[in-house]
Design a protein around this motif. Structure first.
Motif, mmCIF file in Angstrom:
data_model
loop_
_atom_site.group_PDB
_atom_site.id
_atom_site.type_symbol
_atom_site.label_atom_id
_atom_site.label_comp_id
_atom_site.label_asym_id
_atom_site.label_seq_id
_atom_site.Cartn_x
_atom_site.Cartn_y
_atom_site.Cartn_z
ATOM 1 N N GLY A 297 0.816 -1.201 0.000
ATOM 2 C CA GLY A 297 0.000 0.000 0.000
ATOM 3 C C GLY A 297 0.851 1.252 0.000
ATOM 4 N N ALA A 298 1.915 1.261 0.802
ATOM 5 C CA ALA A 298 2.814 2.415 0.840
ATOM 6 C C ALA A 298 3.522 2.598 -0.502
ATOM 7 C CB ALA A 298 3.835 2.238 1.964
ATOM 8 N N TYR A 299 3.921 1.504 -1.114
ATOM 9 C CA TYR A 299 4.613 1.578 -2.406
ATOM 10 C C TYR A 299 3.689 2.179 -3.463
ATOM 11 C CZ TYR A 299 8.022 0.142 -5.939
ATOM 12 O OH TYR A 299 8.976 0.134 -6.940
ATOM 13 N N LEU A 300 2.423 1.773 -3.456
ATOM 14 C CA LEU A 300 1.472 2.303 -4.430
ATOM 15 C C LEU A 300 1.312 3.816 -4.275
ATOM 16 C CD1 LEU A 300 -0.618 1.839 -6.643
ATOM 17 C CD2 LEU A 300 -2.306 1.392 -4.861
ATOM 18 N N VAL A 301 1.298 4.301 -3.040
ATOM 19 C CA VAL A 301 1.146 5.734 -2.788
ATOM 20 C C VAL A 301 2.414 6.500 -3.172
ATOM 21 C CG1 VAL A 301 0.882 7.469 -0.965
ATOM 22 C CG2 VAL A 301 -0.608 5.459 -1.007
ATOM 23 N N LEU A 302 3.578 5.958 -2.840
ATOM 24 C CA LEU A 302 4.833 6.680 -3.030
ATOM 25 C C LEU A 302 5.423 6.541 -4.434
ATOM 26 C CD1 LEU A 302 6.568 5.837 0.379
ATOM 27 C CD2 LEU A 302 5.338 7.920 -0.240
ATOM 28 N N TYR A 303 5.224 5.379 -5.065
ATOM 29 C CA TYR A 303 5.858 5.139 -6.362
ATOM 30 C C TYR A 303 4.862 4.552 -7.362
ATOM 31 C CZ TYR A 303 9.857 5.364 -3.172
ATOM 32 O OH TYR A 303 10.759 5.747 -2.210
ATOM 33 N N PRO A 304 3.762 5.236 -7.631
ATOM 34 C CA PRO A 304 2.723 4.638 -8.484
ATOM 35 C C PRO A 304 3.142 4.444 -9.936
ATOM 36 C CG PRO A 304 2.226 6.944 -8.032
ATOM 37 C CD PRO A 304 3.392 6.585 -7.160
ATOM 38 N N ARG A 305 4.100 5.256 -10.417
ATOM 39 C CA ARG A 305 4.469 5.192 -11.839
ATOM 40 C C ARG A 305 5.728 4.372 -12.102
ATOM 41 N NH1 ARG A 305 2.482 10.304 -10.915
ATOM 42 N NH2 ARG A 305 0.694 10.900 -12.222
ATOM 43 N N VAL A 306 6.321 3.840 -11.062
ATOM 44 C CA VAL A 306 7.513 3.008 -11.262
ATOM 45 C C VAL A 306 7.138 1.774 -12.073
ATOM 46 C CG1 VAL A 306 9.096 1.456 -10.056
ATOM 47 C CG2 VAL A 306 8.784 3.790 -9.241
ATOM 48 N N ARG A 307 8.005 1.417 -12.995
ATOM 49 C CA ARG A 307 7.747 0.240 -13.824
ATOM 50 C C ARG A 307 8.168 -1.035 -13.098
ATOM 51 N NH1 ARG A 307 4.309 1.286 -18.094
ATOM 52 N NH2 ARG A 307 4.540 3.506 -18.562
ATOM 53 N N VAL A 308 7.327 -2.051 -13.208
ATOM 54 C CA VAL A 308 7.561 -3.331 -12.544
ATOM 55 C C VAL A 308 7.496 -4.443 -13.588
ATOM 56 C CG1 VAL A 308 6.788 -4.935 -10.749
ATOM 57 C CG2 VAL A 308 6.518 -2.451 -10.412
ATOM 58 N N TRP A 309 8.596 -5.167 -13.730
ATOM 59 C CA TRP A 309 8.559 -6.340 -14.608
ATOM 60 C C TRP A 309 7.701 -7.414 -13.955
ATOM 61 C CZ3 TRP A 309 9.697 -6.752 -19.513
ATOM 62 C CH2 TRP A 309 10.625 -5.879 -20.088
#
Length: 270
Positions: free
Chosen positions: A178-190
């Motif tokens: 949940g924290a990752y979604l808020v802080l880094y929503p546009r980061v690309r994830v393989w």
């Protein structure tokens, strides 16, 4: 379900707390009776009874959390032959002292099978390092435990009469997601996307983690799973929501991950 395998979000510091959490989870699992007998955690009746007794002692039981007392009878770890030739676990008064509030902490490090353990550790490995990098080691550990406690007690409030032990790091890790979604929503994830077979695609974090959360909420409402399911989806939803809310005040100060540097290819020198 989309399976993340790597995020393009380098951290500035070594995530020692994340590594330590993974190591403790693995060590506890290796010491769990019967859990390592197969990838699914199956085994002989005696091994299953020993594992059940271990989980009963160290897991968080919703009824115990709500009423703050132990049951009159618990599994002893010995298998017995019951009526009709059915094998069951011998019950007896608990021979151990157990603090229900402390059991939420111990339950975060107990897993029932290899699949349960590896699935949780995969998500923690991929997404935990950046949250630790953003919060710092001490705050990250407190954040992780707070999300785990919120998930455990939240699930107990929703199922106050349940005698089924709650185990696993899923609630705490859901907070990290949940924290990752808020802080880094546009980061690309393989990620591996199932379509006839698994296809590797580079997706934004909001798509990967948003889909994960929607599925957990869908399952927690009773859709798409049988009533006999043993996964505490509601705990995942609660942990995720708490982690996201705690991360909201941190968002303005979060720097985007550095752009990857282009690789310069030099020709041979003559």
């Amino acid at each position: 379900m989309v399976i993340p395998v790597h995020d393009i979000n380098p951290s500035r510091r070594t995530p020692w707390v994340t590594y330590a959490l993974i190591a403790v989870n693995v060590v506890v699992f290796l010491r769990t009776p019967g859990a390592i007998s197969s990838p699914a955690g199956s085994g002989t009746p005696a091994a299953l009874c020993r594992a059940q007794a271990f989980i009963e002692q160290w897991g968080a039981v919703p009824r115990e959390l709500i009423h703050d007392r132990l049951p009159a009878l618990v599994p002893t770890g010995s298998a017995v032959l019951g009526p009709g030739g059915r094998v069951g676990c011998l019950l007896a008064p608990p021979a151990y002292g157990k603090s229900p509030p402390l059991s939420v902490l111990t339950a975060m490090f107990v897993h029932g099978s290899w699949l349960h353990l590896l699935g949780n550790m995969l998500f923690l490995w991929i997404f935990g390092n950046n949250i630790e990098d953003r919060l710092g080691k001490v705050r990250y550990l407190l954040f992780y435990l707070l999300c785990g406690y919120a998930a455990g007690y939240g699930f107990a409030v929703l199922t106050p009469d349940s005698d089924t032990p709650l185990i696993g790091a899923s609630g705490a890790i859901a907070g990290v997601l949940g924290a990752y979604l808020v802080l880094y929503p546009r980061v690309r994830v393989w990620s591996l996307v199932p379509f006839l077979f698994f296809i590797p695609l580079r997706l934004p974090a909001w798509a990967v983690l948003g889909l994960w959360f929607v599925l957990q909420a869908f399952y927690s409402a009773g859709y798409g799973v049988s009533e006999a399911g043993t996964v505490a989806y509601a705990a995942h939803v609660i942990g995720f929501a708490v982690g996201a809310l705690l991360a909201v005040p941190l968002r303005p100060g979060t720097r985007p991950p550095p752009e990857p540097r282009p690789v310069q290819v030099r020709g041979p020198r003559w």
